[in-house]
Design a protein around this motif. Structure first.
Motif, short mmCIF file in Angstrom:
data_model
loop_
_atom_site.label_atom_id
_atom_site.label_comp_id
_atom_site.label_asym_id
_atom_site.label_seq_id
_atom_site.Cartn_x
_atom_site.Cartn_y
_atom_site.Cartn_z
N LEU A 241 -18.64 2.69 7.86
CA LEU A 241 -18.69 3.96 7.31
C LEU A 241 -18.55 3.79 5.99
N LEU A 242 -19.59 4.19 5.10
CA LEU A 242 -19.60 3.84 3.64
C LEU A 242 -19.31 5.37 2.95
N LEU A 243 -18.42 5.24 2.33
CA LEU A 243 -18.00 6.99 1.65
C LEU A 243 -18.02 6.71 0.00
N GLY A 244 -18.31 7.84 -0.64
CA GLY A 244 -18.35 7.72 -1.91
C GLY A 244 -17.37 9.14 -2.42
N VAL A 245 -16.27 8.79 -3.19
CA VAL A 245 -15.53 10.17 -3.41
C VAL A 245 -15.76 10.42 -4.95
N ASP A 246 -15.30 11.63 -5.03
CA ASP A 246 -15.33 12.08 -6.35
C ASP A 246 -14.12 11.95 -7.14
N VAL A 247 -13.94 12.16 -8.28
CA VAL A 247 -12.79 12.08 -9.38
C VAL A 247 -11.56 12.77 -8.92
N SER A 248 -10.61 12.20 -8.92
CA SER A 248 -9.31 13.03 -8.22
C SER A 248 -8.53 13.50 -9.49
N ASP A 249 -7.97 14.48 -8.97
CA ASP A 249 -7.06 15.48 -10.21
C ASP A 249 -6.07 14.60 -10.75
N THR A 250 -5.36 13.52 -10.05
CA THR A 250 -4.50 12.90 -10.45
C THR A 250 -4.81 11.49 -10.80
N ASP B 157 -3.89 8.12 -9.18
CA ASP B 157 -4.30 8.00 -7.95
C ASP B 157 -5.58 8.29 -7.74
N LEU B 158 -6.59 7.39 -7.53
CA LEU B 158 -8.24 7.57 -7.49
C LEU B 158 -8.47 7.97 -6.14
N TRP B 159 -7.74 7.97 -5.15
CA TRP B 159 -8.27 8.33 -3.79
C TRP B 159 -7.56 9.81 -3.05
N THR B 160 -6.29 10.00 -3.43
CA THR B 160 -5.77 11.01 -2.77
C THR B 160 -6.39 12.68 -3.13
N GLY B 161 -6.67 13.11 -2.05
CA GLY B 161 -7.14 14.72 -2.39
C GLY B 161 -8.84 14.87 -2.75
N MET C 106 -14.94 2.34 0.84
CA MET C 106 -14.98 3.49 0.27
C MET C 106 -14.82 3.15 -1.46
N VAL C 107 -15.82 3.99 -2.19
CA VAL C 107 -16.24 3.57 -3.36
C VAL C 107 -16.01 4.82 -4.51
N HIS C 108 -15.22 4.69 -5.49
CA HIS C 108 -14.95 5.67 -6.30
C HIS C 108 -16.14 6.10 -7.07
N ILE D 167 -12.90 -0.19 -5.30
CA ILE D 167 -13.26 -0.29 -3.86
C ILE D 167 -12.00 -0.10 -3.04
N LYS D 168 -11.95 0.76 -2.03
CA LYS D 168 -11.02 0.71 -0.95
C LYS D 168 -11.51 0.49 0.53
N THR D 169 -11.16 -0.50 1.16
CA THR D 169 -11.73 -0.93 2.58
C THR D 169 -10.65 -1.37 3.37
N ASN D 170 -10.95 -1.30 4.51
CA ASN D 170 -9.99 -1.96 5.77
C ASN D 170 -10.71 -3.21 6.33
N MET D 171 -11.97 -3.85 5.68
CA MET D 171 -12.36 -4.98 5.80
C MET D 171 -11.55 -5.93 5.41
N SER D 172 -11.24 -7.26 5.72
CA SER D 172 -10.70 -8.25 5.13
C SER D 172 -11.66 -9.02 4.46
N LEU D 173 -11.03 -9.90 3.44
CA LEU D 173 -11.95 -10.60 2.57
C LEU D 173 -12.93 -11.60 3.33
N TYR D 174 -12.48 -11.94 4.28
CA TYR D 174 -13.60 -12.94 5.19
C TYR D 174 -14.60 -12.11 5.78
N GLU D 175 -14.37 -10.84 6.42
CA GLU D 175 -15.19 -9.96 6.77
C GLU D 175 -16.28 -9.68 5.63
N LEU D 176 -15.76 -9.43 4.62
CA LEU D 176 -16.65 -8.82 3.34
C LEU D 176 -17.63 -10.18 2.80
N THR D 177 -17.11 -11.12 2.82
CA THR D 177 -18.02 -12.23 2.52
C THR D 177 -19.16 -12.55 3.57
#
Length: 453
Positions: free
Chosen positions: A109-118, A121-125, A194-196, A294-304
């Motif tokens: 799943l590839l997600l692009g998120v908008d700008v946070s109000d905080t 914290d780049l991701w919450t909300g 996930m990409v900001h 970038i935020k992900t649950n893939m390991s570095l090896y998986e990404l490579t």
């Protein structure tokens, strides 16, 4: 099983009444929606933009340590860094994308998120302005991608009721987003990336701009949103500010469809830039952007492993589709109502990769759409198609500027496209796209966009 999955999809929305002319009704609604002030749909580019840039870029040059030694010295930090990366890569069976992702196809799943109000914290909300489900097959080294409209009307888990799908992340984070998509489409999601929102500007700044052909004059000023676009038709080396404007330009007859196309051509320009040897000096800056945005649950090896697979992947080999449906407005809220049958068709084709028997000899119908200056070329296309037994029933002008082969019916597969290339030489370098519910000229088996690019 397929029937149950179809029922799951049906539970999350019904199609609006169609007019006798589906194409005109759809386009009219898109033109109306494009006047509303909402953030653009960023599409596939955000994710490959950073994943390919930061990771593929590193491992591309990790295999070219002789270049590093020649230009930076054998003992320079850059040469030492890439030499280590190259050795580590060889210790993993030459990065054959085998483990830990394994030989089973994976849904990422590839997600692009908008700008946070905080600011801290780049991701919450944040809301997911871009949602793409990619199916990765390590055996065939192919990728299929489904774009999920952010306004899709769905049920959110944990008693959160009916919402737009992009609200899931702001309410329950990435876990709720994943659960919502799994429930809606009847699929399993293995990993996420996930990409900001700031990624595009920062990555273009890091690599010093990108060469892109701008298909038409683009002038727009939004003083409230601090968005100013001033691009003339032609070849450009886009600065970070210009790149953002190019991707966010909204005034298209085809609405979001036009923006999605620009994002794909922008990505092509990025991949071309990454293959230039001089890009190696910019890798540290690119890595810095990736770490922050970038935020992900893939390991570095998986990404490579993922990166090594995509390093030689051509954009034309990626089969892309958008979940079909229709826009609908309830009061002040605009929704995208998924077409349950068409949605299940897309999921079966791109995620489950269910094979459809392709009868190459059965009669097929086609639409020909030509861009500015390509009317004569469209006549040649018509003749080649007719000589191949294709019934051309519609011809029209279109504002798109890149050549495409657009499949509308399930039997028009990549195999059918490959077969057609043998008989219609003009489509050899065309991009293959699957759009089961969008007919830009007529209800045909496929459409061909004739362009000089």
């Amino acid at each position: 099983m397929a029937e149950n999955k179809s029922k799951r999809v049906k539970a999350f929305g019904t199609t609006t009444a169609h007019s006798t002319d589906k194409s005109k009704a759809y386009l009219n609604e898109v033109r109306r929606r494009q006047e509303e002030h909402e953030k653009f749909v960023r599409g596939f580019v955000l994710f490959f933009l950073l994943v390919v840039a930061a990771i593929v870029g590193i491992f591309y040059f990790a295999l070219k340590t002789d270049y590093c030694a020649k230009h930076f010295g054998a003992d320079s930090p850059i040469t030492v860094f890439f030499t280590k990366m190259s050795k580590a890569n060889k210790n993993k069976s030459d990065a054959d994308f085998s483990l830990p992702l394994g030989h089973r196809r994976k849904n990422i799943l590839l997600l692009g998120v908008d700008v946070s109000d905080t600011p801290d914290d780049l991701w919450t909300g944040t809301r997911t302005d871009t949602i793409i489900l990619a199916n990765v097959d390590s055996k065939t080294k192919t990728i299929n991608a489904i774009s999920i409209p952010r306004d899709s009307k769905v049920y959110l888990p944990a008693g959160n009721g009916i919402q737009k799908i992009n609200a899931a992340h702001s309410i329950g984070g990435v876990d709720m987003t994943i659960k919502t998509i799994e429930n809606t489409l009847g699929v399993r999601i293995d990993r996420y990336i996930m990409v900001h929102d700031e990624a595009v500007k920062k990555i273009v700044e890091a690599i010093g701009g990108i060469d892109v052909y701008v298909e038409k004059n683009m002038y727009y000023n939004d003083y409230a949103g601090n968005l100013h676009i001033n691009l003339s038709k032609g070849q450009h080396h886009l600065s970070p500010r210009e790149a953002v404007g190019y991707l966010r330009f909204r005034h298209d007859p085809m609405g979001d469809i036009g923006r999605t196309q620009r994002q794909q051509w922008f990505l092509r320009g990025l991949l071309t830039e990454l293959k230039k040897p001089e890009t190696i000096t910019k890798i540290p800056d690119i890595v810095g952007v990736a770490k922050k945005y970038i935020k992900t649950n893939m390991s570095l090896y998986e990404l490579t492993q993922f990166a090594m697979m995509t390093k030689n992947l051509e954009m034309d080999d990626i089969e892309i589709a958008t979940l079909p449906g229709a826009p609908n407005k309830r009061g002040y809220i605009s929704y995208w109502i998924l077409d349950p049958e068409k949605t299940q068709e897309v999921v079966n084709r791109l995620i489950y990769r269910r094979k459809v028997d392709t009868d190459f000899d059965s009669p097929a119908t086609a639409s020909i759409l030509y861009t500015d200056g390509n009317y004569k070329a469209s006549l040649d296309m018509r003749e080649q198609l007719k000589e191949s037994g294709i019934n051309v029933i519609c011809e029209s002008h279109i504002s798109r500027t890149h050549s495409q082969f657009i499949a509308h019916k399930p039997r028009i597969t990549k195999e059918y496209f490959s077969h057609m290339k043998e008989h219609v030489p003009m489509i050899n370098n065309y991009q293959f796209v699957y759009e089961p519910a969008i007919y830009m000229c007529a209800d045909t088996d496929f459409s061909v966009v004739v362009s000089d690019r």
